[in-house]
Scaffold this motif. Structure first.
Motif, PDB file in Angstrom:
ATOM      1  N   CYS A   1     -54.799  54.637 -12.310  1.00 32.04           N
ATOM      2  CA  CYS A   1     -55.928  54.643 -13.305  1.00 32.04           C
ATOM      3  C   CYS A   1     -57.208  54.880 -12.629  1.00 32.04           C
ATOM      4  CB  CYS A   1     -55.855  53.356 -14.294  1.00 32.04           C
ATOM      5  SG  CYS A   1     -53.992  52.971 -14.661  1.00 32.04           S
ATOM      6  N   ASN A   2     -57.561  55.013 -11.400  1.00 32.11           N
ATOM      7  CA  ASN A   2     -58.477  55.599 -10.581  1.00 32.11           C
ATOM      8  C   ASN A   2     -59.653  54.334 -10.919  1.00 32.11           C
ATOM      9  OD1 ASN A   2     -60.639  56.888  -9.332  1.00 32.11           O
ATOM     10  ND2 ASN A   2     -61.252  57.903 -11.145  1.00 32.11           N
ATOM     11  N   LEU A   3     -59.244  53.376 -10.652  1.00 30.64           N
ATOM     12  CA  LEU A   3     -60.100  51.857 -10.644  1.00 30.64           C
ATOM     13  C   LEU A   3     -60.468  51.550  -9.442  1.00 30.64           C
ATOM     14  CD1 LEU A   3     -57.756  49.950 -12.891  1.00 30.64           C
ATOM     15  CD2 LEU A   3     -59.881  51.174 -13.785  1.00 30.64           C
ATOM     16  N   ALA A   4     -61.801  50.889  -9.128  1.00 26.35           N
ATOM     17  CA  ALA A   4     -62.357  50.751  -7.771  1.00 26.35           C
ATOM     18  C   ALA A   4     -61.982  49.226  -7.681  1.00 26.35           C
ATOM     19  CB  ALA A   4     -63.783  50.892  -7.672  1.00 26.35           C
ATOM     20  N   ILE A   5     -61.572  48.767  -6.591  1.00 29.18           N
ATOM     21  CA  ILE A   5     -61.346  47.446  -6.093  1.00 29.18           C
ATOM     22  C   ILE A   5     -62.381  46.760  -5.089  1.00 29.18           C
ATOM     23  CG2 ILE A   5     -59.676  45.933  -4.624  1.00 29.18           C
ATOM     24  CD1 ILE A   5     -57.608  47.432  -6.127  1.00 29.18           C
ATOM     25  N   VAL A   6     -62.988  45.385  -5.333  1.00 30.63           N
ATOM     26  CA  VAL A   6     -63.414  44.824  -4.337  1.00 30.63           C
ATOM     27  C   VAL A   6     -62.726  43.441  -4.133  1.00 30.63           C
ATOM     28  CG1 VAL A   6     -65.701  43.561  -3.874  1.00 30.63           C
ATOM     29  CG2 VAL A   6     -65.632  45.576  -5.266  1.00 30.63           C
ATOM     30  N   PRO A   7     -62.335  43.635  -2.494  1.00 30.22           N
ATOM     31  CA  PRO A   7     -61.801  42.263  -2.072  1.00 30.22           C
ATOM     32  C   PRO A   7     -62.809  41.144  -2.001  1.00 30.22           C
ATOM     33  CG  PRO A   7     -61.345  44.245  -0.671  1.00 30.22           C
ATOM     34  CD  PRO A   7     -62.524  44.716  -1.421  1.00 30.22           C
ATOM     35  N   SER A   8     -61.970  39.988  -2.263  1.00 33.26           N
ATOM     36  CA  SER A   8     -63.098  39.144  -2.487  1.00 33.26           C
ATOM     37  C   SER A   8     -62.263  37.583  -1.535  1.00 33.26           C
ATOM     38  CB  SER A   8     -63.393  38.422  -3.561  1.00 33.26           C
ATOM     39  OG  SER A   8     -64.055  37.237  -3.821  1.00 33.26           O
ATOM     40  N   GLY A   9     -63.219  37.109  -0.529  1.00 33.16           N
ATOM     41  CA  GLY A   9     -62.852  35.881   0.012  1.00 33.16           C
ATOM     42  C   GLY A   9     -63.482  34.662  -0.231  1.00 33.16           C
TER      43      GLY A   9
ATOM     44  N   ILE B   1     -62.810  45.917  -9.911  1.00 34.89           N
ATOM     45  CA  ILE B   1     -61.909  44.994 -10.223  1.00 34.89           C
ATOM     46  C   ILE B   1     -61.933  44.032  -8.918  1.00 34.89           C
ATOM     47  CG2 ILE B   1     -59.565  44.248 -10.509  1.00 34.89           C
ATOM     48  CD1 ILE B   1     -58.899  46.728 -11.817  1.00 34.89           C
ATOM     49  N   VAL B   2     -62.346  42.863  -9.024  1.00 34.26           N
ATOM     50  CA  VAL B   2     -62.410  41.962  -7.637  1.00 34.26           C
ATOM     51  C   VAL B   2     -61.008  41.278  -7.584  1.00 34.26           C
ATOM     52  CG1 VAL B   2     -63.355  39.864  -6.964  1.00 34.26           C
ATOM     53  CG2 VAL B   2     -64.812  41.306  -8.300  1.00 34.26           C
ATOM     54  N   VAL B   3     -60.312  41.679  -6.421  1.00 33.12           N
ATOM     55  CA  VAL B   3     -59.208  41.000  -5.995  1.00 33.12           C
ATOM     56  C   VAL B   3     -59.623  39.781  -5.249  1.00 33.12           C
ATOM     57  CG1 VAL B   3     -56.687  41.381  -5.069  1.00 33.12           C
ATOM     58  CG2 VAL B   3     -57.968  43.168  -6.231  1.00 33.12           C
ATOM     59  N   ALA B   4     -59.433  38.656  -5.777  1.00 32.33           N
ATOM     60  CA  ALA B   4     -59.917  37.433  -5.135  1.00 32.33           C
ATOM     61  C   ALA B   4     -58.591  36.737  -4.393  1.00 32.33           C
ATOM     62  CB  ALA B   4     -60.433  36.428  -6.059  1.00 32.33           C
TER      63      ALA B   4
ATOM     64  N   GLY C   1     -59.528  35.314   5.573  1.00 28.28           N
ATOM     65  CA  GLY C   1     -59.429  36.881   5.432  1.00 28.28           C
ATOM     66  C   GLY C   1     -60.789  37.647   5.276  1.00 28.28           C
ATOM     67  N   GLY C   2     -61.664  36.725   4.858  1.00 28.91           N
ATOM     68  CA  GLY C   2     -63.101  37.439   4.836  1.00 28.91           C
ATOM     69  C   GLY C   2     -63.512  37.475   6.517  1.00 28.91           C
TER      70      GLY C   2
END
Ligand code: MLT
Ligand code: ZN
Length: 463
Positions: free
Chosen positions: A63-71, A87-90, A142-143
Motif C-alpha cells: 500500500c506504499n506506506l512508510a514505516i518508522v521503527p521505534s524502540g 506508521i510507527v512499528v514499536a 533493538g534501538g
C-alpha cells in the motif's frame, strides 16, 4: 490518515488493542528525545512476533506506506521521529529473554528488551553486559543495535557492535533474515549483521538479537581530576593508559560541572575550580593498581597538568562521582540544547577543539557552549544552549550554520559528524563532511537492495 481498509488489515495483523490511533498515543510514540520536530504518525502498531512485523512490512509495501521503527526513543538525532504520517512499528512487546546459554555465554532476546534488563539478567548469572550509558533504564536493545550505541565504557569494551553475535531482522521487502546465528567465527562472505548494526532502521527492523556476555569486572575505582587546560587532558590520558587498563576516560568542562551541581544538587568533587575535569575508572583487583594510580597522579601534579583530584573510597562515592558526568545530558535539557556529537583521532583533539572554540566564540558570541564527552574515544559532545533572546526555530537555524562550519573543520581533521548518536534527521545535511560522495551513493544503493520500495525510515540518514 489511513483508509478504513488499511486500519482493518492492520487490526487483523496485530489485534485492535495493539493498533493505536489516539492523538496522545501518536504523540508519545512519534518522537525521540529531540525537541525539534513534531510527532505526526498516522498509526502506531505493537507487534508481538517477528511474523507480525513481517506482515506489517508486507502490507506497507503493498500500500506504499512508510514505516518508522521505534524502540525506547531515547535517541538524540531524530532517528525515531515520525513527522510525516508514517506508521510507527514499536517493539515494546518483543521484550522476552528467549534463550540463555552458559557455555556460549550468550543470550537471545527480543528487540524490545530494555538495556538495563539485559545488564541485570547478565549480572544475576555472574556475567556482564558492558555497554553502558545514562539512558539504559529506558532504551531498548533493538534501538541500541540500530544506532550502534556507545556510552561510557567504549575505551575498554567497544561499542554495541562488538557484542552482537546474531540478529533476526525483517528487511524492507518483508523478508526474514537470520544473521550469524550466535557464531564466534563465521567467514562465509559478506557479514550482513554488521550492515544492520548502525543502519538506523533504514534497512530493516531488528526483531531479535543474540548478545555475547562476558566476565564481570573486578571492583573499580573512580578518579576525578581537575585539569589546567585541554591539551593536558591528553597528557593525563597518555600517561595513565600506558600503565593502567582504563574502563572509562571521560571529561567535562567547569561550565558543565556548574550546571550539574546547581541543578541536581550534586556535591562538587573538590573546592578547586579548574577549566576541565577528567573522570577515570579502572579495576582495582589488587593494591598495586592503586599505588600506580597514586604515583601517576603525583606525576601529573608535578607536570602542572592536574591541579586537584579525588579518588573514590567506596562504591557510593564512585557512583556519586559518576553522576557528575552522567547527569550532564539530562541537566542540559532545561536549555533545549543543540547537540553535536563529533569525533576526531585522539591525537588531533587539542588542535581541533581550539579551532572549534575560536569559531564559536568569534562567530556566535551569544551562544553558551558546554563541552563534555568520551575523550578517551576521541568523542566530544558539544552542546549549544539556547539564549532566551532566540526562538527555538531561530536557534535551530543558527545552530545549523554552526554545524556546517564544524563539519568543514571535521572534514579537515578527517573526523566524524556523529561519533555515537547517529545521523537521523539532525545530521543528514552534514553527512558529506564525513562520508565521500561515492560512499553516500553506495549507501543509497545498499538501501535499495534491502528496502526496494524505500518504505523504511525515509528521510533518515539521507534523503
Ligand atoms: C552522553 O555522553 O552523556 C550521551 O551521549 C548523551 C549526550 O550526549 O547528551
Ligand atoms: Zn555520549
Amino acid at each position: 490518515m489511513l483508509s478504513e481498509q488499511i486500519i482493518s488489515r492492520l487490526t487483523k495483523i496485530v489485534g485492535a488493542e495493539r493498533l493505536l490511533l489516539e492523538a496522545g498515543e501518536l504523540q508519545h510514540f512519534g518522537v525521540d528525545r529531540t525537541t525539534i520536530w513534531r510527532a505526526n504518525p498516522s498509526a502506531v502498531v505493537l507487534p508481538g512476533t517477528i511474523e507480525e512485523v513481517q506482515q506489517v512490512v508486507l502490507l506497507a509495501n503493498e500500500c506504499n506506506l512508510a514505516i518508522v521503527p521505534s524502540g525506547g526513543r531515547t535517541g538524540l538525532s531524530g532517528g525515531a521521529v515520525a513527522k510525516d504520517g508514517e506508521i510507527v512499528v514499536a517493539m515494546d512487546r518483543l521484550n522476552q529473554m528467549l534463550d540463555f546459554n552458559p557455555i556460549d555465554r550468550c543470550v537471545s532476546l527480543g528487540a524490545g528488551v530494555i538495556t538495563a534488563q539485559l545488564q541485570d539478567f547478565a549480572a544475576e548469572r555472574g556475567l556482564f553486559y558492558p555497554v553502558d550509558f545514562a539512558s539504559t533504564g529506558s532504551s531498548q536493545i533493538g534501538g541500541n543495535i540500530a544506532t550502534n550505541a556507545g556510552g561510557i565504557n567504549v575505551i575498554r569494551y567497544g561499542m554495541t557492535r562488538e557484542w552482537v553475535i546474531g540478529l533476526k531482522v525483517v528487511n524492507g521487502a518483508g523478508e526474514i533474515l537470520n544473521l550469524n546465528r550466535g557464531l564466534v567465527k563465521n567467514n562465509t562472505g559478506y557479514d550482513f549483521r554488521h550492515l544492520f548494526i548502525g543502519s538506523e532502521g533504514t534497512l530493516g527492523l531488528i526483531c531479535e538479537a543474540t548478545i555475547q556476555l562476558t566476565r564481570p569486572p573486578a571492583a573499580s575505582t573512580v578518579l576525578v581530576l581537575g585539569i589546567d587546560n585541554f591539551p593536558a587532558i591528553l597528557d593525563v590520558l597518555r600517561v595513565f593508559s600506558a600503565e593502567i587498563d582504563l574502563s572509562a576516560f571521560e571529561f567535562f568542562s567547569q561550565a558543565a560541572l556548574d550546571k550539574v551541581t546547581e541543578h541536581q544538587g550534586h556535591v562538587k568533587p573538590f573546592e578547586t575550580r579548574t577549566p576541565f575535569y577528567a573522570l577515570l575508572e579502572f579495576e582495582t583487583a589488587n593494591e598495586s593498581v592503586l599505588e600506580s594510580a597514586m604515583a601517576l597522579f603525583e606525576t601529573c601534579v608535578e607536570e602542572g597538568w592536574v591541579l586537584d583530584g579525588v579518588l573514590s573510597q567506596s562504591l557510593a562515592q564512585a557512583k556519586a562521582l559518576w553522576k557528575l558526568r552522567e547527569d550532564i545530558s539530562e541537566t542540559l535539557w532545561h536549555w533545549q540544547p543543540y547537540k553535536n556529537d563529533i569525533s576526531v583521532r585522539v591525537s588531533r583533539m587539542p588542535d581541533f577543539l581550539r579551532e572549534v572554540d575560536e569559531l564559536v566564540a568569534g562567530r556566535y558570541p551569544d551562544f553558551e557552549v558546554i563541552w563534555y564527552g568520551h575523550i578517551g574515544d576521541g568523542n566530544l559532545h558539544l552542546n549549544i544552549l539556547r539564549p532566551e533572546t532566540l526562538s527555538n526555530e531561530e536557534f535551530v537555524a543558527k545552530c545549523g550554520s554552526v554545524s556546517a562550519e564544524i563539519g568543514q573543520l571535521l572534514a579537515k581533521y578527517e573526523g566524524s559528524i556523529s561519533a555515537e548518536h547517529g545521523v537521523g534527521l539532525l545530521k543528514k545535511d552534514y553527512l558529506h563532511y564525513s562520508r565521500s560522495p561515492l560512499e553516500i551513493k553506495l549507501m543509497r544503493e545498499i538501501k535499495k537492495v534491502f528496502d526496494p520500495n524505500l518504505i523504511l525510515n525515509p528521510g533518515k540518514l539521507f534523503d
